[in-house]
Scaffold this motif. Structure first.
Motif, short mmCIF file in Angstrom:
data_model
loop_
_atom_site.label_atom_id
_atom_site.label_comp_id
_atom_site.label_asym_id
_atom_site.label_seq_id
_atom_site.Cartn_x
_atom_site.Cartn_y
_atom_site.Cartn_z
N TYR A 1 1.01 -1.17 0.06
CA TYR A 1 0.06 0.00 -0.08
C TYR A 1 0.95 1.09 0.01
O TYR A 1 1.94 1.16 0.53
CB TYR A 1 -1.04 0.00 1.22
N TYR B 1 -6.21 -15.49 8.59
CA TYR B 1 -6.60 -14.96 7.53
C TYR B 1 -7.93 -14.00 7.66
O TYR B 1 -8.17 -13.52 6.64
CB TYR B 1 -7.20 -16.09 6.42
N TYR C 1 -9.18 1.15 11.78
CA TYR C 1 -7.54 0.96 12.15
C TYR C 1 -7.28 2.25 12.91
O TYR C 1 -7.76 3.36 12.80
CB TYR C 1 -6.94 1.14 10.86
N GLN D 1 -3.98 4.82 13.28
CA GLN D 1 -2.65 5.23 13.11
C GLN D 1 -1.93 6.25 13.93
O GLN D 1 -2.66 7.21 14.03
CB GLN D 1 -2.46 5.56 11.79
N LYS E 1 3.08 6.74 12.57
CA LYS E 1 2.50 6.08 11.35
C LYS E 1 2.41 4.52 11.36
O LYS E 1 2.06 3.78 10.36
CB LYS E 1 3.43 6.15 10.06
N PHE E 2 2.24 3.98 12.65
CA PHE E 2 2.10 2.43 12.78
C PHE E 2 0.46 2.31 12.53
O PHE E 2 -0.11 2.84 12.98
CB PHE E 2 2.58 1.93 14.14
N LEU E 3 0.08 1.34 11.82
CA LEU E 3 -1.22 0.95 11.41
C LEU E 3 -1.66 -0.09 12.01
O LEU E 3 -1.00 -1.40 11.82
CB LEU E 3 -1.36 0.93 9.80
N ILE F 1 -4.68 -2.64 13.35
CA ILE F 1 -6.27 -3.07 13.16
C ILE F 1 -6.95 -3.02 14.71
O ILE F 1 -6.24 -3.57 15.60
CB ILE F 1 -6.61 -4.31 12.48
N ILE G 1 -13.30 -9.72 14.53
CA ILE G 1 -12.18 -9.03 15.04
C ILE G 1 -12.28 -8.34 15.94
O ILE G 1 -12.78 -7.23 15.67
CB ILE G 1 -11.13 -8.84 13.88
N GLU H 1 -9.27 -6.72 18.52
CA GLU H 1 -8.27 -6.74 18.99
C GLU H 1 -8.02 -6.14 20.41
O GLU H 1 -9.15 -5.67 21.04
CB GLU H 1 -7.31 -5.83 18.05
N PHE I 1 -8.68 5.25 10.90
CA PHE I 1 -9.15 5.14 9.41
C PHE I 1 -10.29 3.81 9.38
O PHE I 1 -10.04 2.85 10.04
CB PHE I 1 -7.94 4.38 8.56
N PHE J 1 -8.08 -11.85 4.58
CA PHE J 1 -7.03 -11.28 3.93
C PHE J 1 -7.13 -11.93 2.10
O PHE J 1 -7.49 -13.05 1.93
CB PHE J 1 -5.50 -11.61 4.25
N GLN K 1 -8.17 -3.78 0.27
CA GLN K 1 -8.94 -3.14 1.49
C GLN K 1 -9.06 -1.56 0.88
O GLN K 1 -7.82 -0.85 0.59
CB GLN K 1 -8.10 -3.03 2.69
N PHE L 1 -9.51 2.41 1.61
CA PHE L 1 -9.61 2.94 3.34
C PHE L 1 -10.50 4.39 2.98
O PHE L 1 -10.35 5.03 2.06
CB PHE L 1 -8.33 3.46 3.44
N GLY L 2 -11.01 4.95 4.02
CA GLY L 2 -11.75 6.10 4.11
C GLY L 2 -10.60 7.13 4.23
O GLY L 2 -9.52 6.93 4.38
N PRO L 3 -10.82 8.47 4.12
CA PRO L 3 -9.90 9.55 4.48
C PRO L 3 -9.13 9.77 5.81
O PRO L 3 -8.40 10.49 5.85
CB PRO L 3 -10.81 10.74 3.79
#
Lengths: 111, 114
Positions: A35, A96, B35, B37, B41-43, B45, B56, B58, B90, B99, B103, B105-107
């Motif tokens: 990405y 997954y 997500y 961030q 800048k670590f993204l 979930i 999911i 987390e 995000f 997966f 994906q 992403f929104g703004p």
């Protein structure tokens, strides 16, 4: 748990120079996605690699998946200012069900 | 025409307040995500929903509660905001769960907690 490290964390290049970012995993990956996130923007999907040793090209961008499927690289030939941004690799995790993003490589291109 | 939209784009609030972020996708996708961030800048979930079902969750403080009224919407409510919640959030969607699907992403919503 699975960790996906990217190197380098930052890279400054002169416009016209090449750039490469590497993604390394502690475990074998079934596939990998890349990405790009422009400054102030959101991640945008570039490509997905699935096969061992796979190489894909998109204009000046070349993506590779390692033979052992534990690493991947993104190479940009003759960078342009439009290439500025943070590049992330992403791999499946949690059976997954989800994606784990790499730590990202921030590219700055000096005109 | 926007595929994945989020509101608001910016959110500045005081510690202890409760706030919500809304997300909508018009792609007809089955799965939506949140997500976080951080400043480095670590993204990471936070949540994933498939057809309104949570799949999911987390390790996120229970001050964060997602809600999916239908498969096109996934909202995020945050109670008792803390300084460490400051980040860009995000929303994303994919056609199917799991997966392998791109994906979108929104703004993003930039949350600043003072």
């Amino acid at each position: 748990g699975q960790q996906v490290m990217q190197i380098p964390q930052y890279q400054h290049v002169q416009e016209g120079e090449d750039f490469t970012t590497y993604c390394n995993s502690s475990t074998t990956l079934s596939n990998i996605q890349w990405y790009k996130q422009r400054p102030g923007g959101h991640p945008v999907f570039l490509i997905q690699l699935v096969k061992s040793g796979e190489v894909k090209k998109q204009k000046r961008l070349t993506f590779q998946f390692g033979e052992a499927k534990k690493n991947s690289s993104l190479h940009i030939t003759a960078t342009q200012t439009t290439d500025v941004g943070t590049y992330f690799c992403a791999s499946p995790s949690g059976g997954y069900q989800k994606v784990t993003f790499g730590t990202g490589t921030k590219l700055q291109v000096i005109p | 025409d926007t595929a994945v939209s989020q509101t608001p784009k910016y959110l500045v609030t005081q510690m202890g307040n409760d706030k919500s972020i809304k997300c909508e996708q018009n792609l007809g996708h089955d799965t939506m995500y949140w997500y976080k961030q951080d400043s480095k800048k670590f993204l990471k979930i936070m949540f994933s929903y498939n057809n309104k079902e949570l799949i999911i969750n987390e390790t996120v403080p229970n001050r964060f509660s997602p809600k999916s009224p239908d498969k096109a919407h996934l909202n995020l409510h945050i109670n008792s905001l803390e300084l460490g919640d400051s980040a860009v959030y995000f929303c994303a969607s994919s056609q199917k769960r799991g997966f392998g699907d791109t994906q979108y992403f929104g703004p993003g919503t930039r949350l600043t907690v003072l």
